[in-house]
Design a protein around this motif. Structure first.
Motif, PDB file in Angstrom:
ATOM      1  N   UNK A 215       0.866  -1.177   0.000  1.00  0.00           N
ATOM      2  CA  UNK A 215       0.000   0.000   0.000  1.00  0.00           C
ATOM      3  C   UNK A 215       0.907   1.233   0.000  1.00  0.00           C
ATOM      4  N   UNK A 216       0.820   2.076  -1.028  1.00  0.00           N
ATOM      5  CA  UNK A 216      -0.164   2.136  -2.092  1.00  0.00           C
ATOM      6  C   UNK A 216       0.039   1.048  -3.153  1.00  0.00           C
ATOM      7  N   UNK A 217      -0.920   0.987  -4.088  1.00  0.00           N
ATOM      8  CA  UNK A 217      -0.899  -0.037  -5.127  1.00  0.00           C
ATOM      9  C   UNK A 217       0.326   0.158  -6.015  1.00  0.00           C
ATOM     10  N   UNK A 218       0.964  -0.967  -6.349  1.00  0.00           N
ATOM     11  CA  UNK A 218       2.149  -0.954  -7.205  1.00  0.00           C
ATOM     12  C   UNK A 218       1.709  -1.072  -8.664  1.00  0.00           C
ATOM     13  N   UNK A 219       2.330  -0.298  -9.529  1.00  0.00           N
ATOM     14  CA  UNK A 219       2.001  -0.343 -10.953  1.00  0.00           C
ATOM     15  C   UNK A 219       2.883  -1.359 -11.672  1.00  0.00           C
ATOM     16  N   UNK A 220       2.469  -1.695 -12.889  1.00  0.00           N
ATOM     17  CA  UNK A 220       3.215  -2.660 -13.691  1.00  0.00           C
ATOM     18  C   UNK A 220       4.643  -2.185 -13.955  1.00  0.00           C
ATOM     19  N   UNK A 221       4.783  -0.884 -14.135  1.00  0.00           N
ATOM     20  CA  UNK A 221       6.113  -0.348 -14.434  1.00  0.00           C
ATOM     21  C   UNK A 221       7.089  -0.426 -13.290  1.00  0.00           C
ATOM     22  N   UNK A 222       6.590  -0.695 -12.084  1.00  0.00           N
ATOM     23  CA  UNK A 222       7.474  -0.787 -10.915  1.00  0.00           C
ATOM     24  C   UNK A 222       7.937  -2.212 -10.657  1.00  0.00           C
TER      25      UNK A 222
END
Length: 592
Positions: free
Chosen positions: A398-405
């Motif tokens: 948390x927070x939400x992780x994005x695909x780019x990370x």
């Protein structure tokens, strides 16, 4: 050791042809006509004579003991010759003073110096004098200086002080350094003194003893930062001294129960035992949740102070934080560490009457940010060569992780055959293989980055190895075909069983109907052709119309058992009960 004792006296005389001033030095100070020496110590007296005349002059230096009434009746020790603005000759006459070495200097200068060096100053020189006489104009005395030897002993010091170092208590001293026997030394009860120097007066008494005091004291207090002393405090402070304290940052609060935030200026005081009283305060520099905001965001691992205070003294307060409860009177002052378990929790501050009735309730919803953390425990995967397969690594963040990370590496090479699935705070990294090959086996690294300040990235190492048996993470193509065939066979068996049951039930029903009403009228039909036989001589068309209209004169013969059936294309016999309203077929009337 040569002790220089210097006191300044200036005597000036203007004559018709010359000007001369005398200066006596002892102990580097000027003042009275009294020289003060330490008995038994070396000492030096210096006399300077200055001239300002261009004519020829002559001066004599005399030494007179204490029993000689006039200085010029003493012993002449030096003669000074002056001419053309300078002393051109200094002549020594006698050196009859025992224990004193007399020297002169300053020829061909405007200043003559006569120096008396005492090997050991003692009371025998007390009252003796040194003087200058004008020997050119009638032996007039130009000036003189009396020597007084005083005697102050350390045994005569006040009882609360003692000399610094080792001294002979019976010896005469001109001055002495002293310190306190107990406590610390202060001047006028305020200024700290590491030591003080007392001087022996002309009356052989120690001077300035009334200006110093020895008092209980404290060293400068050391406070826990960020507390600090607002008022200046000396390194050594007398007892009774107070100082206000403040926080350089944060909020000041009581450290003893009941704990609460403090306003104003608390003070600390130096006690007689040499210590400072406990101020019982500290500075809270962390985060404070006082339930005045409906939603608060924190970072996991941070210290957060739950501060819930009753509006009325004596009321109880309760803080609810998930499954945690904090109950106190008047104020809850509780320090907790935020974790991912607190994310989404609604915290409540409740004020209660003594009877337990709720007076006021304030709520704050918590949003706790936390670093990515693995949920998957076993990171050793096995896939079978030649088949498709995939592995799933789960973590929460948390927070939400994005695909780019998300980054997956194998032997330092970045891969792209993966994707991210997100369900709330649950994240799943799926690594997919269309066809597993030998080069896909080995060690991998997963890196999950986060851009939120205070949170740490996640690094996880996992491995994929070859498996000769079915892996829980991969399926064989043959297994899929077997499962499909098994499903087809199961459906066929169920269908056959249902058909047989239907036929049996249908036969039982038919037999029941015949036994109850043997004259039951039935109609038979054939799917392909419809040949109806008109037994009353009317056309089939009229009979069909009457059947549809419910014509009452229509006669349908009785059905004989096993007499009226039809054959379908599958040679399957079926019997149907005539519906309440005849179907649009040509009706055949048959009678037995």
């Amino acid at each position: 050791m040569m002790l220089k004792v210097i006191l300044l006296l200036v005597t000036s005389l203007s004559v018709a042809h010359a000007y001369c001033s005398l200066s006596f030095y002892a102990n580097n100070r000027r003042g009275s006509n009294v020289f003060t020496f330490d008995e038994g110590h070396n000492a030096t007296i210096t006399m300077r004579c200055y001239g300002s005349s261009s004519s020829r002059e002559r001066y004599d230096v005399y030494w007179a003991s204490n029993n000689v009434k006039y200085i010029d009746y003493g012993v002449r020790v030096y003669r000074l010759y002056w001419e053309a603005y300078r002393f051109y000759r200094l002549s020594k006459y006698y050196n009859v003073v025992d224990g004193v070495k007399i020297t002169g200097s300053g020829e061909y200068t405007s200043t003559a110096i006569i120096q008396f060096d005492f090997d050991s100053m003692n009371t025998t020189f007390n009252g003796s004098r040194i003087g200058l006489v004008d020997a050119y104009f009638g032996y007039r005395v130009l000036g003189s200086q009396e020597i007084i030897v005083t005697c102050c002993k350390t045994s005569e010091l006040p009882s609360f002080i003692a000399p610094v170092g080792t001294h002979d208590n019976t010896a005469c001293m001109a001055d002495v350094q002293v310190d306190c026997t107990s406590g610390s030394l202060f001047r006028n009860s305020l200024t700290y003194l590491p030591f003080v120097t007392l001087t022996c007066s002309s009356s052989s008494k120690w001077e300035n003893t009334s200006n110093v005091q020895c008092l209980p004291s404290c060293q400068e207090p050391i406070l826990a930062r960020p507390l600090y002393l607002y008022d200046y405090v000396q390194p050594i402070t007398p007892a009774g001294t107070t100082s206000r304290i403040r926080c350089r940052s944060g909020q000041m609060y009581r450290t003893t129960d009941p704990k609460y935030f403090v306003s104003g200026w608390p003070t600390i005081e130096c006690k007689a035992d040499g210590g400072w009283n406990d101020p019982e305060v500290a500075c809270w520099t962390g985060l404070v949740m006082d339930f005045t905001i409906k939603q608060r965001q924190f970072i996991s691992g941070f210290q957060v102070l739950l501060y819930c205070k009753a509006n009325h003294e004596g009321n109880g307060v309760k803080v609810e934080l998930g499954k945690e409860f904090f109950i106190a009177e008047n104020v809850v002052f509780e320090n907790i560490t935020m974790t991912s378990q607190h994310n989404g929790v609604v915290a409540s501050c409740i004020e209660l009457e003594r009877s337990g009735n709720v007076i006021k309730k304030s709520e704050t919803k918590l949003n706790v940010l936390y670093s990515p953390a693995l949920i998957s425990k076993d990171l050793n995967y096995a896939l079978e060569t030649g088949n498709s397969g995939e592995i799933v690594i789960k973590f929460q963040a948390n927070p939400v992780i994005s695909q780019g990370s998300i980054h997956v590496f194998k032997n330092g090479t970045s891969l792209s055959n993966y994707y991210l699935m997100v369900d709330g705070n649950l994240h799943s990294v799926v690594l997919h293989f269309v066809k597993v090959e030998a080069e896909d086996f080995g060690n991998y690294k997963l890196i999950v980055q986060t851009s939120t300040f205070g949170l740490s990235p996640l690094t996880a190492n996992f491995s994929i190895s070859e498996s000769v048996t079915t892996s829980p993470n991969a399926f064989k193509s043959g297994d899929i075909a077997a499962i499909a065939l098994s499903g087809v066979l199961t459906i066929a068996l169920i269908t056959f069983a249902l058909t047989m049951a239907y036929k049996k039930l249908n036969g039982e029903e038919k037999r029941k109907r015949k036994s109850v009403n043997p004259n039951e009228t039935m109609v038979t039909y054939e799917p392909e052709t419809h040949n109806y036989e008109d037994i009353d001589g009317n056309s089939g068309e009229n009979n069909l119309e009457r059947a549809h209209s419910g014509y009452e004169n229509m006669h349908i013969g009785q059905v004989q058992p096993n007499a009226y059936h039809m054959q379908d294309q599958r040679s399957e016999q079926r019997t149907k009960q005539l519906p309440l309203k005849p179907p649009p077929y040509e009706v055949e009337n048959r009678y037995s």
